[in-house]
Write a protein that holds these residues in place. Structure first.
Motif, PDB file in Angstrom:
ATOM      1  N   VAL A   1      -0.753  10.151   6.085  1.00 38.34           N
ATOM      2  CA  VAL A   1      -0.973   9.868   7.509  1.00 38.34           C
ATOM      3  C   VAL A   1      -0.486   8.465   7.914  1.00 38.34           C
ATOM      4  O   VAL A   1      -0.539   8.087   9.079  1.00 38.34           O
TER       5      VAL A   1
ATOM      6  N   TYR B   1       8.600  13.394  -4.283  1.00 42.49           N
ATOM      7  CA  TYR B   1       7.415  12.997  -3.514  1.00 42.49           C
ATOM      8  C   TYR B   1       6.300  14.023  -3.736  1.00 42.49           C
ATOM      9  O   TYR B   1       5.159  13.677  -4.039  1.00 42.49           O
TER      10      TYR B   1
ATOM     11  N   GLY C   1       0.873  -1.188   0.000  1.00 36.30           N
ATOM     12  CA  GLY C   1       0.000   0.000   0.000  1.00 36.30           C
ATOM     13  C   GLY C   1       0.901   1.226   0.000  1.00 36.30           C
ATOM     14  O   GLY C   1       0.921   1.985   0.948  1.00 36.30           O
ATOM     15  N   GLU C   2       1.635   1.409  -1.105  1.00 36.04           N
ATOM     16  CA  GLU C   2       2.640   2.487  -1.159  1.00 36.04           C
ATOM     17  C   GLU C   2       2.143   3.642  -2.011  1.00 36.04           C
ATOM     18  O   GLU C   2       1.608   3.416  -3.111  1.00 36.04           O
ATOM     19  N   HIS C   3       2.336   4.850  -1.515  1.00 40.05           N
ATOM     20  CA  HIS C   3       1.879   6.068  -2.177  1.00 40.05           C
ATOM     21  C   HIS C   3       0.361   6.054  -2.379  1.00 40.05           C
ATOM     22  O   HIS C   3      -0.149   6.614  -3.343  1.00 40.05           O
TER      23      HIS C   3
ATOM     24  N   ASP D   1      -1.556   6.528   0.670  1.00 40.58           N
ATOM     25  CA  ASP D   1      -2.157   7.209   1.842  1.00 40.58           C
ATOM     26  C   ASP D   1      -2.636   8.612   1.516  1.00 40.58           C
ATOM     27  O   ASP D   1      -3.721   9.017   1.908  1.00 40.58           O
ATOM     28  N   TYR D   2      -1.847   9.364   0.723  1.00 39.54           N
ATOM     29  CA  TYR D   2      -2.277  10.732   0.418  1.00 39.54           C
ATOM     30  C   TYR D   2      -3.302  10.764  -0.715  1.00 39.54           C
ATOM     31  O   TYR D   2      -3.706  11.836  -1.159  1.00 39.54           O
TER      32      TYR D   2
ATOM     33  N   ASP E   1       2.509   6.896   8.269  1.00 40.42           N
ATOM     34  CA  ASP E   1       3.612   6.642   9.198  1.00 40.42           C
ATOM     35  C   ASP E   1       3.233   6.925  10.652  1.00 40.42           C
ATOM     36  O   ASP E   1       3.446   6.072  11.523  1.00 40.42           O
TER      37      ASP E   1
HETATM   38  C1  GLA Z   1       6.498   8.278   3.072  1.00 37.58           C
HETATM   39  C2  GLA Z   1       5.377   9.150   3.618  1.00 37.58           C
HETATM   40  C3  GLA Z   1       4.076   8.352   3.748  1.00 37.58           C
HETATM   41  C4  GLA Z   1       3.740   7.586   2.476  1.00 37.58           C
HETATM   42  C5  GLA Z   1       4.971   6.834   1.961  1.00 37.58           C
HETATM   43  C6  GLA Z   1       4.720   6.202   0.611  1.00 37.58           C
HETATM   44  O1  GLA Z   1       6.822   7.309   4.012  1.00 37.58           O
HETATM   45  O2  GLA Z   1       5.723   9.677   4.869  1.00 37.58           O
HETATM   46  O3  GLA Z   1       3.014   9.218   4.120  1.00 37.58           O
HETATM   47  O4  GLA Z   1       3.209   8.437   1.507  1.00 37.58           O
HETATM   48  O5  GLA Z   1       6.104   7.669   1.857  1.00 37.58           O
HETATM   49  O6  GLA Z   1       3.774   5.200   0.701  1.00 37.58           O
END
Ligand code: GLA
Length: 380
Positions: free
Chosen positions: A168, A224, A34-36, A38-39, A170
């Motif tokens: 959100v 990012y 589940g990468e990128h 969250d936003y 992390d």
């Molecule tokens: C960083 C950001 C997270 C998330 C990841 C990618 O860790 O702090 O909020 O977007 O990248 O999944």
């Protein structure tokens, strides 16, 4: 206050005079999948790792934030001055100032910090630090906030004071994780549920190897922000609130350019992979999630373009050496990859990755075994 925190407590008293009122702990995280997302109000499946930030803290009566860290030294921030710090103190300062802005009174506070989360490795050392300071400062102020509220404050601190538009995931992983489980989190509603991270009973136990490529590219913050802006642009063009609501069919019928289509496709398919991974894990079929991890990595490398050769080699070499699956974890452009493998295979996988790095002339990676630990809490 005695026991395992003696050293930290002793350092605090030596530096600041009074013994600390307490010791708080907030862990780093690994994201299983589940990468990128969250936003994009999507789905994520991180877990807290054993490595954590510990903070000893006590109140002071002037408007000063004192911070002492073995790594960075000792310094004071004048909270009465409006000029924010730009050095290492910006994280503790960001936490305290965000808390004040949200209406929690903080007069002054002394902190002694000890971090075991590698900095810049993509294991969320900054969210861990923010969460530990927020927990300490709210406790000292006598204000009990829900873990979700603290996680949102940590995210706001990083967005508004540090200037990185993170999601959100992390801080939620640091605040809300449960030992032995990954955290299935809906980043739109902030609803979450623990998913057991275990293979079928009676089989060779599975482990997660973290490969730190030790490649830390400066690109990460700018790229990012670009990815995030591109997702928001794509959502607006598709007429949806966020890419969480987009579908693959919408892409074909849209006027998005080729790059936006790939970015959006990553987000849409990654959300689906999280659902499938959770489904397998809930049915105790952890050993079957490997292809989903690899598909996630391919999508991040090809559609989202946030991988680097070191991460690709770590993934390829792990799978060739018998890992069930592997992928980059975190924002990308450096940092860590994870490999899921039977415990008995772990050493072989690590040495195969080391050899593959040596053959390509990369800096040699470092390895860690990760298993889901508990979320943030007061320890003493
Ligand atoms: C960083 C950001 C997270 C998330 C990841 C990618 O860790 O702090 O909020 O977007 O990248 O999944």
């Amino acid at each position: 206050m005695t026991g395992s925190f003696d050293r930290l407590v002793g350092r605090h008293a030596e530096q600041w005079g009074p013994a600390p009122t307490g010791v708080w702990r907030a862990p780093g995280r690994v994201n299983l999948i589940g990468e990128h997302t969250d936003y994009n109000q999507g789905l994520v499946l991180p877990f807290a790792i054993a490595e954590a930030v510990h903070v000893a803290a006590s109140s002071r009566s002037d408007r000063v934030l004192g911070v002492s860290s073995r790594e960075f030294g000792t310094a004071e921030v004048d909270l009465a001055s409006g000029v924010p710090r730009t050095d290492w103190l910006r994280y503790p300062e960001a936490a305290v100032r965000t808390l004040e802005r949200s209406g929690v009174p903080v007069v002054g506070i002394d902190l002694t910090i000890e971090s075991a989360v590698p900095v810049g490795a993509g294991l969320s050392s900054s969210a861990a630090l923010l969460c530990a300071v927020l927990l300490a400062a709210t406790d000292l102020a006598g204000v009990g906030l829900e873990p979700e509220a603290l996680a949102l404050l940590a995210q706001r601190a990083e967005n508004e004071w540090v200037g990185v538009p993170v999601g959100v995931m992390d801080p939620m992983a640091s605040m809300c994780s449960i030992e032995g489980h990954a955290l299935f989190l809906d980043c739109r509603s902030l609803e979450y549920s623990p998913v057991p991270l275990a293979g079928p009973p009676g089989t060779d136990p599975l482990s997660i190897l973290v490969v730190d490529t030790r490649a830390h590219r400066e690109l990460v913050t700018g790229e990012y922000a670009k990815r995030r802006a591109s997702c928001e642009g794509a959502a607006a063009a598709l007429g949806v609130e966020s890419l969480r609501d987009a579908t693959i069919d919408m892409l074909a019928a849209s006027s998005l350019d080729e790059v936006e289509v790939r970015r959006a496709r990553h987000v849409i398919t990654e959300n689906q992979r999280v659902v499938e991974t959770v489904d397998l894990m809930r049915r105790h079929r952890l050993e079957e999630i490997g292809p989903l991890l690899e598909a996630s990595h391919r999508s991040l490398a090809e559609d989202y373009e946030v991988s680097i050769p070191e991460l690709d080699v770590a993934v390829e070499a792990s799978v060739e050496a018998g890992a069930l699956g592997a992928r980059m974890t975190g924002a990308g452009f450096g940092g860590c990859a994870i490999a899921l493998a039977a415990e008995s295979m772990l050493e072989g996988v690590a040495s195969a990755v080391g050899e593959a790095f040596a053959a390509r002339g990369f800096i040699l990676p470092s390895f860690m075994r990760a298993w889901p630990g508990p979320g943030a809490a007061r320890m003493a």
